[in-house]
Design a protein around this motif. Structure first.
Motif, PDB file in Angstrom:
ATOM      1  N   ALA A 124     -64.816  31.978 -40.339  1.00 65.51           N
ATOM      2  CA  ALA A 124     -65.755  32.285 -41.426  1.00 65.51           C
ATOM      3  C   ALA A 124     -66.124  33.764 -41.479  1.00 65.51           C
ATOM      4  O   ALA A 124     -66.387  34.306 -42.552  1.00 65.51           O
ATOM      5  CB  ALA A 124     -67.018  31.436 -41.281  1.00 65.51           C
ATOM      6  N   VAL A 125     -66.141  34.439 -40.313  1.00 70.09           N
ATOM      7  CA  VAL A 125     -66.497  35.867 -40.300  1.00 70.09           C
ATOM      8  C   VAL A 125     -65.255  36.768 -40.308  1.00 70.09           C
ATOM      9  O   VAL A 125     -65.343  37.984 -40.178  1.00 70.09           O
ATOM     10  CB  VAL A 125     -67.403  36.232 -39.096  1.00 70.09           C
ATOM     11  N   GLY A 126     -64.085  36.147 -40.449  1.00 69.09           N
ATOM     12  CA  GLY A 126     -62.867  36.943 -40.596  1.00 69.09           C
ATOM     13  C   GLY A 126     -62.072  37.177 -39.331  1.00 69.09           C
ATOM     14  O   GLY A 126     -61.085  37.898 -39.341  1.00 69.09           O
ATOM     15  N   ASP A 127     -62.498  36.566 -38.219  1.00 70.53           N
ATOM     16  CA  ASP A 127     -61.726  36.708 -36.978  1.00 70.53           C
ATOM     17  C   ASP A 127     -60.435  35.893 -37.085  1.00 70.53           C
ATOM     18  O   ASP A 127     -60.471  34.737 -37.518  1.00 70.53           O
ATOM     19  CB  ASP A 127     -62.524  36.166 -35.783  1.00 70.53           C
ATOM     20  N   PRO A 128     -59.298  36.450 -36.680  1.00 68.28           N
ATOM     21  CA  PRO A 128     -58.082  35.634 -36.627  1.00 68.28           C
ATOM     22  C   PRO A 128     -58.153  34.739 -35.397  1.00 68.28           C
ATOM     23  O   PRO A 128     -58.441  35.206 -34.302  1.00 68.28           O
ATOM     24  CB  PRO A 128     -56.962  36.666 -36.502  1.00 68.28           C
ATOM     25  N   VAL A 129     -57.956  33.447 -35.575  1.00 69.90           N
ATOM     26  CA  VAL A 129     -58.081  32.495 -34.470  1.00 69.90           C
ATOM     27  C   VAL A 129     -56.742  31.789 -34.281  1.00 69.90           C
ATOM     28  O   VAL A 129     -56.230  31.169 -35.212  1.00 69.90           O
ATOM     29  CB  VAL A 129     -59.163  31.432 -34.790  1.00 69.90           C
ATOM     30  N   PHE A 130     -56.201  31.907 -33.087  1.00 74.63           N
ATOM     31  CA  PHE A 130     -54.908  31.260 -32.833  1.00 74.63           C
ATOM     32  C   PHE A 130     -54.949  30.499 -31.511  1.00 74.63           C
ATOM     33  O   PHE A 130     -55.560  30.952 -30.541  1.00 74.63           O
ATOM     34  CB  PHE A 130     -53.777  32.298 -32.776  1.00 74.63           C
ATOM     35  N   THR A 131     -54.304  29.337 -31.503  1.00 79.82           N
ATOM     36  CA  THR A 131     -54.122  28.604 -30.255  1.00 79.82           C
ATOM     37  C   THR A 131     -53.468  29.568 -29.256  1.00 79.82           C
ATOM     38  O   THR A 131     -52.542  30.298 -29.629  1.00 79.82           O
ATOM     39  CB  THR A 131     -53.220  27.373 -30.496  1.00 79.82           C
ATOM     40  N   PRO A 132     -53.944  29.587 -27.991  1.00 77.82           N
ATOM     41  CA  PRO A 132     -53.371  30.502 -26.994  1.00 77.82           C
ATOM     42  C   PRO A 132     -51.839  30.439 -26.996  1.00 77.82           C
ATOM     43  O   PRO A 132     -51.251  29.366 -27.056  1.00 77.82           O
ATOM     44  CB  PRO A 132     -53.933  29.981 -25.674  1.00 77.82           C
ATOM     45  N   GLY A 133     -51.221  31.607 -26.949  1.00 73.59           N
ATOM     46  CA  GLY A 133     -49.762  31.660 -26.957  1.00 73.59           C
ATOM     47  C   GLY A 133     -49.208  31.993 -28.325  1.00 73.59           C
ATOM     48  O   GLY A 133     -48.085  32.483 -28.456  1.00 73.59           O
ATOM     49  N   LEU A 134     -50.006  31.734 -29.369  1.00 76.59           N
ATOM     50  CA  LEU A 134     -49.512  31.996 -30.720  1.00 76.59           C
ATOM     51  C   LEU A 134     -49.928  33.374 -31.227  1.00 76.59           C
ATOM     52  O   LEU A 134     -49.297  33.935 -32.102  1.00 76.59           O
ATOM     53  CB  LEU A 134     -50.009  30.923 -31.703  1.00 76.59           C
ATOM     54  N   ALA A 175     -55.764  46.018 -33.737  1.00 71.88           N
ATOM     55  CA  ALA A 175     -54.302  45.991 -33.757  1.00 71.88           C
ATOM     56  C   ALA A 175     -53.721  45.336 -32.517  1.00 71.88           C
ATOM     57  O   ALA A 175     -52.622  44.779 -32.547  1.00 71.88           O
ATOM     58  CB  ALA A 175     -53.755  47.416 -33.883  1.00 71.88           C
ATOM     59  N   LYS A 176     -54.474  45.389 -31.435  1.00 73.76           N
ATOM     60  CA  LYS A 176     -54.006  44.752 -30.197  1.00 73.76           C
ATOM     61  C   LYS A 176     -54.288  43.243 -30.188  1.00 73.76           C
ATOM     62  O   LYS A 176     -53.930  42.539 -29.254  1.00 73.76           O
ATOM     63  CB  LYS A 176     -54.692  45.400 -28.982  1.00 73.76           C
ATOM     64  N   GLY A 177     -54.955  42.755 -31.244  1.00 75.66           N
ATOM     65  CA  GLY A 177     -55.176  41.320 -31.369  1.00 75.66           C
ATOM     66  C   GLY A 177     -56.485  40.822 -30.802  1.00 75.66           C
ATOM     67  O   GLY A 177     -56.695  39.612 -30.670  1.00 75.66           O
ATOM     68  N   LEU A 178     -57.415  41.737 -30.445  1.00 78.91           N
ATOM     69  CA  LEU A 178     -58.692  41.293 -29.891  1.00 78.91           C
ATOM     70  C   LEU A 178     -59.586  40.739 -30.995  1.00 78.91           C
ATOM     71  O   LEU A 178     -59.556  41.211 -32.139  1.00 78.91           O
ATOM     72  CB  LEU A 178     -59.414  42.457 -29.196  1.00 78.91           C
ATOM     73  N   SER A 179     -60.404  39.763 -30.648  1.00 81.79           N
ATOM     74  CA  SER A 179     -61.379  39.222 -31.604  1.00 81.79           C
ATOM     75  C   SER A 179     -62.556  40.190 -31.691  1.00 81.79           C
ATOM     76  O   SER A 179     -62.730  41.066 -30.835  1.00 81.79           O
ATOM     77  CB  SER A 179     -61.889  37.856 -31.138  1.00 81.79           C
ATOM     78  N   LEU A 222     -50.968  52.440 -33.523  1.00 83.10           N
ATOM     79  CA  LEU A 222     -52.254  52.345 -32.817  1.00 83.10           C
ATOM     80  C   LEU A 222     -52.290  51.206 -31.799  1.00 83.10           C
ATOM     81  O   LEU A 222     -53.076  51.241 -30.860  1.00 83.10           O
ATOM     82  CB  LEU A 222     -53.405  52.167 -33.817  1.00 83.10           C
ATOM     83  N   ASP A 223     -51.440  50.196 -31.991  1.00 81.33           N
ATOM     84  CA  ASP A 223     -51.453  49.066 -31.053  1.00 81.33           C
ATOM     85  C   ASP A 223     -50.834  49.460 -29.714  1.00 81.33           C
ATOM     86  O   ASP A 223     -51.051  48.781 -28.703  1.00 81.33           O
ATOM     87  CB  ASP A 223     -50.693  47.863 -31.630  1.00 81.33           C
ATOM     88  N   ASP A 224     -50.082  50.552 -29.681  1.00 79.60           N
ATOM     89  CA  ASP A 224     -49.477  50.996 -28.414  1.00 79.60           C
ATOM     90  C   ASP A 224     -50.302  52.092 -27.751  1.00 79.60           C
ATOM     91  O   ASP A 224     -49.998  52.543 -26.664  1.00 79.60           O
ATOM     92  CB  ASP A 224     -48.061  51.543 -28.670  1.00 79.60           C
ATOM     93  N   ALA A 225     -51.330  52.537 -28.472  1.00 83.76           N
ATOM     94  CA  ALA A 225     -52.109  53.676 -27.941  1.00 83.76           C
ATOM     95  C   ALA A 225     -52.996  53.241 -26.791  1.00 83.76           C
ATOM     96  O   ALA A 225     -53.378  52.109 -26.710  1.00 83.76           O
ATOM     97  CB  ALA A 225     -52.957  54.260 -29.072  1.00 83.76           C
TER      98      ALA A 225
END
Length: 225
Positions: A124-134, A175-179, A222-225
């Motif tokens: 609802a607040v825009g966080d991408p949520v994925f089952t671990p591993g995905l 970019a690193k995928g953190l919530s 930026l994801d590699d920085a």
């Protein structure tokens, strides 16, 4: 980003009545406003346009119209809609197709009730949520998309807008995928402050959602920085 007013409005789409009713009941009992349910794709599109939920909890395997088509049509009509796919399939092709069609997150049906409730709140607040591993799979796909040549706009790319050091720092972690919660903890700032930085960055870059933001960040390494 404005504060959420009232309970989060949720719609549940699944062709299995017992599963659909159970999910809707769990959500309602936890304070969500379940504004509609649907059992097939065409019904889902019709009802979602009528009730305008904040979050659509969507199964992919639907009669009449497949889930990815439902997602594509509804997000296309209303980019503010958040879609959380809740599927029995963990197949990579299904996950990537869902994300490309506009889904914010992807959760397997093996998730616990608590995981589902948390996923809907975060979606609802825009966080991408994925089952671990995905999540890693999806980030990998973003990278692949970012390496494809972008369509030419027919004009020179304007000078990149100036982001503050903190906005750049937040963008790098996105970019690193953190919530947002993980970013807040790492930078020792509030969840709301993270959201504000993301909203400011979206505005400066003239982007519309987090998917575009991640792609922008990865294109610039930026994801590699």
């Amino acid at each position: 980003m404005s504060e959420q007013r009232g309970p989060i409005r949720v719609m549940v789409v699944d062709d299995h009545p017992m599963w659909r009713d159970a999910v809707a009941r769990d959500l309602a009992e936890s304070g969500f406003d379940v504004v509609a349910t649907a059992s097939d794709g065409e019904q889902a599109v019709r009802r979602a346009k009528a009730v305008a939920p904040d979050v659509l909890v969507l199964d992919l395997n639907l009669p009449q119209l497949p889930g990815v088509q439902v997602c594509k049509e509804l997000v296309g009509a209303n980019p503010a809609l958040r879609v959380l796919v809740l599927s029995a399939s963990g197949e990579h092709a299904d996950v990537l197709e869902a994300v490309k069609s506009g889904a914010t997150g992807y959760l397997l049906k093996s998730a616990s009730t608590e995981e589902l409730l948390d996923a809907v709140r975060r979606t609802a607040v825009g966080d991408p949520v994925f089952t671990p591993g995905l999540a890693g799979l999806v980030l990998g796909e973003y990278r692949r998309l970012a390496s494809d040549p972008a369509p030419s706009s027919g004009s020179d790319e304007p000078k990149a807008p100036q982001l503050t050091d903190r906005e750049t720092e937040v963008l790098r972690l996105v970019a690193k995928g953190l919530s947002y919660k993980q970013i807040a903890e790492r930078l020792v700032i509030s969840h709301r402050t993270v959201q504000n930085h993301v909203q400011n960055t979206l505005g400066k870059l003239q982007l519309h959602n987090r998917v575009e933001l991640v792609r922008y960040a990865i294109e610039r390494g930026l994801d590699d920085a």
